[in-house]
Design a protein around this motif. Structure first.
Motif, PDB file in Angstrom:
ATOM      1  N   VAL A  32      -3.940  -9.477  -8.855  1.00 34.56           N
ATOM      2  CA  VAL A  32      -3.042  -8.680  -8.016  1.00 34.56           C
ATOM      3  C   VAL A  32      -1.926  -8.124  -8.886  1.00 34.56           C
ATOM      4  O   VAL A  32      -1.143  -8.883  -9.465  1.00 34.56           O
ATOM      5  CB  VAL A  32      -2.422  -9.522  -6.881  1.00 34.56           C
ATOM      6  CG1 VAL A  32      -1.448  -8.681  -6.065  1.00 34.56           C
ATOM      7  CG2 VAL A  32      -3.517 -10.091  -5.988  1.00 34.56           C
ATOM      8  N   ASP A  33      -1.906  -6.809  -9.005  1.00 36.27           N
ATOM      9  CA  ASP A  33      -0.806  -6.161  -9.716  1.00 36.27           C
ATOM     10  C   ASP A  33      -0.188  -5.169  -8.769  1.00 36.27           C
ATOM     11  O   ASP A  33      -0.895  -4.343  -8.194  1.00 36.27           O
ATOM     12  CB  ASP A  33      -1.319  -5.430 -10.958  1.00 36.27           C
ATOM     13  CG  ASP A  33      -1.668  -6.405 -12.058  1.00 36.27           C
ATOM     14  OD1 ASP A  33      -0.805  -7.258 -12.353  1.00 36.27           O
ATOM     15  OD2 ASP A  33      -2.786  -6.346 -12.585  1.00 36.27           O
ATOM     16  N   SER A  34       1.090  -5.267  -8.574  1.00 36.77           N
ATOM     17  CA  SER A  34       1.750  -4.343  -7.665  1.00 36.77           C
ATOM     18  C   SER A  34       3.136  -4.051  -8.221  1.00 36.77           C
ATOM     19  O   SER A  34       4.108  -4.715  -7.865  1.00 36.77           O
ATOM     20  CB  SER A  34       1.817  -4.956  -6.270  1.00 36.77           C
ATOM     21  OG  SER A  34       2.370  -4.036  -5.361  1.00 36.77           O
ATOM     22  N   PRO A  35       3.207  -3.069  -9.139  1.00 36.49           N
ATOM     23  CA  PRO A  35       4.487  -2.772  -9.782  1.00 36.49           C
ATOM     24  C   PRO A  35       5.569  -2.530  -8.732  1.00 36.49           C
ATOM     25  O   PRO A  35       5.344  -1.831  -7.750  1.00 36.49           O
ATOM     26  CB  PRO A  35       4.190  -1.488 -10.569  1.00 36.49           C
ATOM     27  CG  PRO A  35       2.706  -1.500 -10.793  1.00 36.49           C
ATOM     28  CD  PRO A  35       2.126  -2.186  -9.592  1.00 36.49           C
ATOM     29  N   GLY A  36       6.699  -3.151  -8.932  1.00 34.11           N
ATOM     30  CA  GLY A  36       7.794  -3.013  -7.976  1.00 34.11           C
ATOM     31  C   GLY A  36       7.783  -4.109  -6.918  1.00 34.11           C
ATOM     32  O   GLY A  36       8.744  -4.274  -6.186  1.00 34.11           O
ATOM     33  N   ASN A  37       6.677  -4.848  -6.824  1.00 35.34           N
ATOM     34  CA  ASN A  37       6.588  -5.904  -5.809  1.00 35.34           C
ATOM     35  C   ASN A  37       6.528  -7.302  -6.424  1.00 35.34           C
ATOM     36  O   ASN A  37       6.068  -8.238  -5.782  1.00 35.34           O
ATOM     37  CB  ASN A  37       5.351  -5.675  -4.934  1.00 35.34           C
ATOM     38  CG  ASN A  37       5.527  -4.506  -3.985  1.00 35.34           C
ATOM     39  OD1 ASN A  37       6.502  -4.456  -3.234  1.00 35.34           O
ATOM     40  ND2 ASN A  37       4.621  -3.549  -4.047  1.00 35.34           N
ATOM     41  N   ALA A  67       0.837  -1.204   0.000  1.00 35.32           N
ATOM     42  CA  ALA A  67       0.000   0.000   0.000  1.00 35.32           C
ATOM     43  C   ALA A  67       0.873   1.256   0.000  1.00 35.32           C
ATOM     44  O   ALA A  67       1.987   1.253   0.516  1.00 35.32           O
ATOM     45  CB  ALA A  67      -0.903   0.000   1.229  1.00 35.32           C
ATOM     46  N   LYS A  68       0.315   2.321  -0.578  1.00 35.70           N
ATOM     47  CA  LYS A  68       0.999   3.618  -0.499  1.00 35.70           C
ATOM     48  C   LYS A  68       0.896   4.118   0.935  1.00 35.70           C
ATOM     49  O   LYS A  68      -0.125   3.899   1.600  1.00 35.70           O
ATOM     50  CB  LYS A  68       0.310   4.626  -1.424  1.00 35.70           C
ATOM     51  CG  LYS A  68       0.336   4.248  -2.885  1.00 35.70           C
ATOM     52  CD  LYS A  68      -0.229   5.407  -3.720  1.00 35.70           C
ATOM     53  CE  LYS A  68      -0.539   4.955  -5.141  1.00 35.70           C
ATOM     54  NZ  LYS A  68      -1.963   4.996  -5.455  1.00 35.70           N
TER      55      LYS A  68
END
Lengths: 296, 299
Positions: free
Chosen positions: B184-189, B74-75
């Motif tokens: 689930v998409d989490s760029p950088g993760n 999360a941000k």
């Protein structure tokens, strides 16, 4: 000789004796079987020595036959059986056991999820008739769940919540659940994978009883976010397939089992399919009409 | 006052009395709770009005705290607990303490908690204990259910035990979300989404009891075609979550429930989350005895 029906699971599933289904049936026999289906939703007949022709002839007593989707979606040269017979076996066209990574074997694993036959069609199946020609030594049962009894015991709040819900069904959804991508078996089948809509609660046209129309082919509920719909459908399915609603049929060679897809779900159970043959053949009777108007 | 534990179910789950979790615990108290966990796998403590700080302090008695994946992904401005990444936000509230809307992305992500799972099994080292504390509970629904994976293992027939003894599964948070049609998409993760491997049968490092290490995060069995693996895992999960192996916890405010993810699965149940608040806070302890290598050595 009049037919006799012994209940197997309360008011669900009956075992029928006193009739040879491989011979032409009288109108009274057909009426008696239909009445038994309305009451028990699943009927089991032992020692019915069908071949494909007699199974087709017997099935036509109950309505128009449906072409199986497996048949439709395969090339003619890959089919082991006539197109009105769904090939519920682990054999290829040359009657050899399918290999571990055979695409049709993996696709057929979707039958191990609770479903209602052809719920992915706008006009879904009424009866399915499954004849056991060769059965494995262990495992491979078919289980049936009573969607009328499952509906009856829902609490009033849930009944009110689901009464007007409309679901979307596609065979791509059931396959997705086990990680099998919707594949084109060589024909142009995209139209057959397009979702169709059905009411979640159906009313039986003869008995007037309500039942849950659930199936692994459901991908969502119209108007709901997909994950919420799927979580809810899973909860309903878990409720509806509790042991008290389930009858397990252990196959013997020459059994014929008929079930009403409007009021039951079913699933196949695991067996040693890489070593043991299970050859069942299914005919399917087309339903009476749409359960809900389809989206344009 | 000394700790006492009353069983709540024939095979697992104990209710603990005689301890105040707002205060520092003695070595003996920690040992009594750990031994209760080894035996019961789930422990329930009522009337524990702990703060976030006290929950973290109590949890550290049992090992190193894990940071939550949802927090990591999360941000910072979307986190309700700011920088306190070791506190998992098991609520239906956003950073401004408003109910999340029906289509809210985090709500969709959290719906997968309604599938049977073992916390953080998508990590190379999954969670050992999870501790969940109830601050606000809905008027109805929202139970957490637990299933005893030791009893479920014990009840398998010998042929199945032999078949699964050496199987290795692949877990990713993506697989559980995919089951509900959520990508689930989490760029950088991407590294956190890559499947990790675990043995399907675990041996508890203290008691030596075997259990099924099942989870909705499982997407495959090493060496098996994916559809066959998933159909089989579904069958095993169905077996393992039969009513006789399940305990349903009905939350009261200030309940603390802790469970051993190596011995149980759990899931949340539905409640009216668009109208009612459910605010639970989670801490987790990094597991030991969970990796393929460790468990191979123990076998």
């Amino acid at each position: 000789m009049a037919i006799d029906i012994q209940p197997l699971h309360g008011e669900f599933a009956g075992e029928v004796s006193g009739i040879d289904l491989t011979r032409p049936l009288s109108r009274e026999d057909v009426v008696a079987i239909d009445a038994g289906m309305d009451r028990y939703a699943v009927l089991v007949f032992h020692d019915q020595h069908f071949d494909d022709a007699t199974q087709l002839a017997f099935s036509r007593n109950f309505g128009e036959l449906e072409i199986s989707s497996g048949g439709e979606m395969s090339k003619p040269e890959e089919r082991r059986l006539a197109i009105e017979l769904a090939d519920i076996s682990n054999l290829d066209r040359d009657n050899r056991l399918r290999a571990v990574d055979d695409k049709r074997r993996l696709n057929a694993l979707g039958n191990r999820l609770w479903h209602s036959d052809a719920s992915f069609r706008a006009v879904p199946a009424k009866y399915s008739l499954l004849s056991a020609r060769v059965v494995p030594q262990a495992g491979g049962n078919t289980e049936f769940a009573d969607m009328r009894a499952a509906y009856d015991v829902l609490d009033d709040a849930t009944k009110a919540e689901i009464e007007d819900l409309v679901t979307e069904h596609s065979s791509a959804f059931s396959r997705e659940q086990i990680g099998f991508p919707p594949v084109d078996f060589g024909n142009d089948n995209q139209d057959k994978l397009r979702p169709v809509r059905h009411r979640l609660v159906r009313t039986h046209p003869v008995t007037g009883r309500k039942s849950l129309y659930l199936s692994a082919h459901i991908g969502t509920i119209v108007g709901w976010p997909v994950p919420e719909a799927r979580a809810f459908i899973r909860d309903l399915t878990e409720h509806a397939t509790q042991p008290r609603f389930v009858h397990a049929h252990r196959w013997r060679q020459w059994d014929l089992v008929i079930w009403d897809n409007r009021t039951t779900m079913h699933r196949a159970r695991r067996y040693d399919d890489l070593h043991d043959i299970r050859d069942l053949r299914r005919t399917t009777i087309r339903g009476d009409g749409l359960t809900v108007a389809q989206a344009a | 006052m000394s700790i006492s534990i009353r069983p709540l179910h024939p095979s697992f789950v104990g209710e603990v009395t005689g301890v105040d979790l707002t205060r520092p615990l003695s070595r003996e108290q920690v040992a009594a709770i750990e031994s209760g966990m080894d035996q019961h796998a789930v422990l329930v403590f009522h009337d524990q009005p702990i703060t976030d700080e006290q929950q973290c302090d109590f949890s550290r008695n049992f090992g190193e705290l894990e940071v939550t994946l949802a927090g990591q992904m999360a941000k910072p401005e979307d986190r309700r607990f700011g920088d306190r990444l070791e506190l998992g936000d098991i609520s239906n509230l956003d950073a401004q303490n408003r109910l999340r809307a029906r289509e809210d992305h985090r709500r969709m992500y959290a719906l997968a908690n309604q599938l049977w799972h073992s916390d953080a099994s998508f990590r190379a080292i999954g969670a050992g204990y999870t501790l969940l504390h109830a601050r606000i509970v809905p008027s109805r629904g929202g139970n957490t259910e637990f299933a005893d994976m030791r009893a479920a293992y014990d009840a398998l027939d010998d042929a199945t035990k032999a078949e699964i003894d050496d199987l290795v599964t692949e877990h990713s948070i993506r697989f559980s979300r995919e089951q509900l049609g959520f990508q689930v998409d989490s760029p950088g993760n991407e590294d956190k989404l890559r499947p990790v491997r675990h043995r399907l049968v675990l041996t508890h490092p203290v008691t030596g009891r075997k259990s099924l290490y099942l989870s909705s995060h499982i997407g495959g069995i090493v060496g098996w075609p994916v559809p066959e693996a998933r159909a089989f895992i579904r069958d095993l999960a169905e077996h393992a979550t039969q009513r006789q192996f399940v305990y349903a916890h009905e939350w009261r405010v200030n309940d603390l429930v802790m469970w051993d993810n190596r011995q149980v699965m759990h899931r949340a149940r539905r409640f009216n989350d668009l109208q009612e608040v459910r605010d639970l806070r989670r801490t987790s302890i990094k597991g030991v005895g969970l990796t393929v290598e460790e468990t191979a050595a123990a076998a």
